[in-house]
Design a protein around this motif. Structure first.
Motif, PDB file in Angstrom:
ATOM      1  N   UNK A 394      30.913  85.001   9.746  1.00  0.00           N
ATOM      2  CA  UNK A 394      30.295  86.273   9.966  1.00  0.00           C
ATOM      3  C   UNK A 394      31.018  87.376  10.512  1.00  0.00           C
ATOM      4  N   UNK A 395      32.231  86.998  11.051  1.00  0.00           N
ATOM      5  CA  UNK A 395      33.408  87.922  11.598  1.00  0.00           C
ATOM      6  C   UNK A 395      34.213  88.809  10.825  1.00  0.00           C
ATOM      7  N   UNK A 396      34.169  90.296  10.937  1.00  0.00           N
ATOM      8  CA  UNK A 396      34.770  91.136  10.000  1.00  0.00           C
ATOM      9  C   UNK A 396      36.194  90.869   9.466  1.00  0.00           C
ATOM     10  N   UNK A 397      37.061  90.345  10.662  1.00  0.00           N
ATOM     11  CA  UNK A 397      38.550  90.271  10.540  1.00  0.00           C
ATOM     12  C   UNK A 397      38.795  89.492   9.217  1.00  0.00           C
ATOM     13  N   UNK A 398      39.999  89.908   8.591  1.00  0.00           N
ATOM     14  CA  UNK A 398      40.368  89.108   7.274  1.00  0.00           C
ATOM     15  C   UNK A 398      40.723  87.684   7.749  1.00  0.00           C
ATOM     16  N   UNK A 399      41.454  87.704   8.996  1.00  0.00           N
ATOM     17  CA  UNK A 399      42.273  86.421   9.564  1.00  0.00           C
ATOM     18  C   UNK A 399      41.033  85.277   9.666  1.00  0.00           C
ATOM     19  N   UNK A 400      39.644  85.758  10.192  1.00  0.00           N
ATOM     20  CA  UNK A 400      38.710  84.600  10.457  1.00  0.00           C
ATOM     21  C   UNK A 400      38.259  84.068   9.316  1.00  0.00           C
ATOM     22  N   UNK A 401      38.390  84.821   8.031  1.00  0.00           N
ATOM     23  CA  UNK A 401      37.999  84.218   6.589  1.00  0.00           C
ATOM     24  C   UNK A 401      38.864  82.872   6.232  1.00  0.00           C
ATOM     25  N   UNK A 402      40.455  82.904   6.641  1.00  0.00           N
ATOM     26  CA  UNK A 402      40.735  81.773   6.390  1.00  0.00           C
ATOM     27  C   UNK A 402      40.542  80.617   7.381  1.00  0.00           C
TER      28      UNK A 402
END
Lengths: 432, 289
Positions: A394-402
């Protein structure tokens, strides 16, 4: 002539042979269909694992920046008292900033300075403070130190940020890219194994966020679930299967257990909220309540599986035991239960795997909170792995995706090790 | 000669085997032959067994003497196994099953409400149709009974019980080197002898055998029959069998059951050579069943 051969009554072998090709063709078709189904599901599995691993493996590495930090006694401890309170309150953020300014002396404007400071994670200051607190002798010395880079820099290094996009569309500005490139040329930027991910709790900063908190939350929750639901489920199954008389009341119980197994898990979450938190007054967000709720959810599964396992024990074993004068209790515990245990374990593992992946009921009892500290016991606020995945996704930062994908990998590893353990246990019990 | 004039020839053999309904028609039938013996080990009077509404055993009276082998024969579904299972209350495990009447073991009614079935089953052991050793070692199979009943005071005591039981079951020489191996790994005949050893390990007074040889080959059967003959010295044995030759070979008395009734009982020789009842004669001569 032709007519007469077709009308002649044929022998059995001839009639069987006439059908044979058709029968075998049917068999081949069925085999191919089965094989096709397996291949398709395997493809999806590979696709799933492939995408998760390709997205997530990057999270196991983190970009670090090397800083040459001089612990200036004037700034950190002007009196030289080495008083922990003074050391704790000192401005380590300023220390990091001044170090960065020293590295790029040309940067003068305030706006540019702020961009410069953004290269390094805000966690760097905490890292410095911890170092000084544990070793005050550092004050006055100069140390070469690797500190985590900001998640945007991390993404840039990992190639997730497109340098050719217009500057306004990028989180990392042209000037910052120039600084990063300069640092890289000097060998002062490096990707290292991301231990933080495995040792830290959650954080708003992706580079400081870790899975350990959620993992421990899941471990405590599942321990409670296992400790409560397995004995209770097995006891209930044994009573219902071996001791309870068959009457309307036990039929009613059976119907209800089967129904409960199909109740949506969020309903159990609401029940837990109403009973454990509102009525019994247990705190929110703790693994104890999570474990209790998941116990309620897992019990029907375990009871049903355990009853099936008990039913599958041949009645001749019971008769043999009863026939030489074992009591009902002895019959069950000496002969029936050891035979049924592998099946019961399978049921328990299915239930536990379900519980491990369960998110909805945990949302209802507050295990969805943002919790930085790693829980030390089952009374500490915690999240669980699937909830952490949900939060990060749910977090917007790209780094949270990985990190989301990495968390899924951790969850899967947890699941696989749980299943392996179950298989080993089952093998052990089956051998006896 | 025949106290009952009712003819059975009108009933087709198939019906005879499966249908228990016509029981009411035999209501006033009396068992032919001498049902009582002097100083019986077990004594059954007016035993009725019901499965739910259906009556499976109808007012059976029968004595079982000491040190005798009594064979129970009859067509399938005639109630002989049901009757046998009444003798150590194994029917208790079936929810719908109800037993009325009186069965005395050494003058004690085993259906008395205060009687505990656990010691009863230690006194009246049972060997089943299909060999059913526990999925444990051969030693454990035999030692289990003595252990739960506390019949041995020490490990060596238990070893002696196990060895002598296996000896008496004629299995010792075949298994003495592999006592720790699973009992389920033995051949069918050995398994059945292991089950017999397990039963005699608790030194019962009566051994019930429910078609113990029906799953075995002739050689294993012969061994078990020999064993039964030897066991008669110490125990009372009630055996249900489908093989009339077997009944003739091993038993002293034979009881013929038909549709839940005990039709005829008597000395085995007399039953097989000179049956008194028409039904017995039909069965023995192979006209049905």
């Amino acid at each position: 002539m032709n007519n007469s051969t077709s009308s002649r009554p044929r022998s059995t072998v001839e009639r069987v042979n006439a059908n044979l090709t058709k029968r075998y063709a049917k068999e081949r078709r069925f085999k191919r269909m089965g094989l096709g189904a397996i291949i398709i599901s395997l493809m999806f599995l590979v696709l799933l694992f492939g995408s998760i691993i390709s997205n997530g493996y990057g999270a196991f590495w983190q970009t670090y920046v090397q800083l040459e930090i001089h612990f200036e006694p004037e700034d950190l401890d002007p009196q030289g008292s080495r008083n922990p309170e003074v050391l704790s309150a000192a401005d380590y953020g300023g220390l990091v900033k001044s170090t960065l300014r020293d590295m790029f002396p040309k940067v003068k404007k305030r706006k540019e300075k702020r961009k410069l400071y953004d290269l390094v994670s805000s966690g760097a200051a905490f890292q410095l403070r911890e170092m000084v607190m544990s070793n005050p002798d550092l004050i006055g010395s100069t140390v070469q130190l690797w500190v985590p880079a900001d998640d945007d820099v991390d993404m840039l290094i990992k190639g997730h940020i497109d340098r050719h996009k217009p500057e306004s569309d990028r989180r990392v500005k042209d000037q910052q890219i120039a600084w990063v490139d300069a640092l890289q040329r000097e060998g002062k930027i490096e990707k290292r194994f991301n231990t933080t991910f495995f040792t830290a709790g959650d954080s708003r900063e992706p580079e400081l966020a870790g899975i350990h908190g959620a993992l421990m939350g899941s471990v405590f929750t599942l321990l409670i679930t296992l400790a409560l639901s397995f004995p209770m489920g097995v006891a209930a199954a044994i009573y219902l299967e071996e001791f309870a008389p068959t009457n309307r009341f036990t039929d009613f119980i059976e119907v209800n257990i089967n129904n409960l197994a199909a109740v949506p898990s969020i309903v159990f979450g609401l029940l837990g909220l109403a009973v454990f938190i509102n009525f019994f007054g247990l705190p929110r967000s703790i693994p104890l309540v999570g474990g209790l709720v998941l116990t309620l959810m897992t019990l029907p599964t375990i009871i049903i599986a355990s009853r099936a396992a008990l039913k599958s024990v041949p009645p001749s074993i019971r008769e043999a035991a009863l026939g030489i004068g074992a009591s009902r209790m002895q019959t069950v515990f000496h002969h029936v239960l050891p035979q049924a245990l592998p099946g019961m374990l399978t049921g328990a593992i299915i239930g536990m795997a379900q519980a491990l992946g369960e998110t909805a009921p945990l949302l209802m009892i507050g295990m969805v909170a943002f919790i930085v500290d790693v829980p030390a016991n089952m009374m500490d606020p915690a999240t669980a792995l699937p909830v952490q995945i949900y939060l990060w996704a749910d977090s917007p930062e790209r780094a949270f995706m990985e990190r989301t994908s990495a968390a899924i990998m951790v969850l899967l590893a947890f699941l696989i090790s749980m299943n392996m353990l179950a298989v080993l246990l089952r093998k052990k019990f089956e051998k006896r | 000669m025949q106290p009952n004039t009712q003819t059975v020839s009108s009933v087709t053999p198939l019906m005879v085997c499966t249908d228990i309904e016509p029981i009411a028609a035999h209501d006033n039938r009396k068992t032919v032959g001498e049902i009582s013996v002097d100083n019986p080990r077990m004594s059954c009077r007016n035993v009725n067994v019901f499965y739910g509404e259906k009556q499976a055993i109808n007012r059976v009276n029968l004595d079982i003497g000491r040190h005798e082998v009594i064979a129970m024969i009859g067509p399938s579904g005639c109630g002989k196994s049901t009757f046998l299972r009444c003798l150590n209350r194994m029917n208790d495990t079936i929810d719908s099953c109800r037993v009325t009447g009186e069965i005395l073991l050494d003058n004690q009614n085993i259906y008395d409400k205060t009687l505990d079935v656990v010691p009863l089953r230690a006194q009246v052991g049972m060997v089943f149709q299909k060999p059913n050793p526990f999925p444990k070692s051969i030693y454990e199979n035999v030692a289990y009974g003595p252990r739960i009943h506390g019949l041995s005071s020490s490990k060596s005591d238990l070893d002696i019980i196990v060895e002598s039981s296996l000896h008496r079951a004629g299995l010792w020489n075949e298994v003495k080197d592999r006592l720790d191996q699973p009992g389920t790994g033995l051949s069918g005949g050995q398994q059945q002898r292991l089950c017999i050893a397990r039963t005699i390990a608790v030194s019962p007074e009566v051994i019930l055998m429910d078609e113990p040889c029906s799953a075995l080959d002739p050689i294993a059967t012969a061994k078990i029959e020999e064993l039964i003959d030897e066991l008669r010295e110490e125990y009372t044995i009630a055996i249900v069998t489908h093989s009339m030759q077997q009944a003739a070979r091993i038993s002293q008395r034979t009881a013929y059951f038909h549709l839940g009734d005990l039709i005829e009982v008597g000395e085995t020789n007399q039953i097989f050579t000179n049956p008194q009842h028409k039904l017995t004669e039909d069965y023995i001569t192979g006209r049905f069943g």
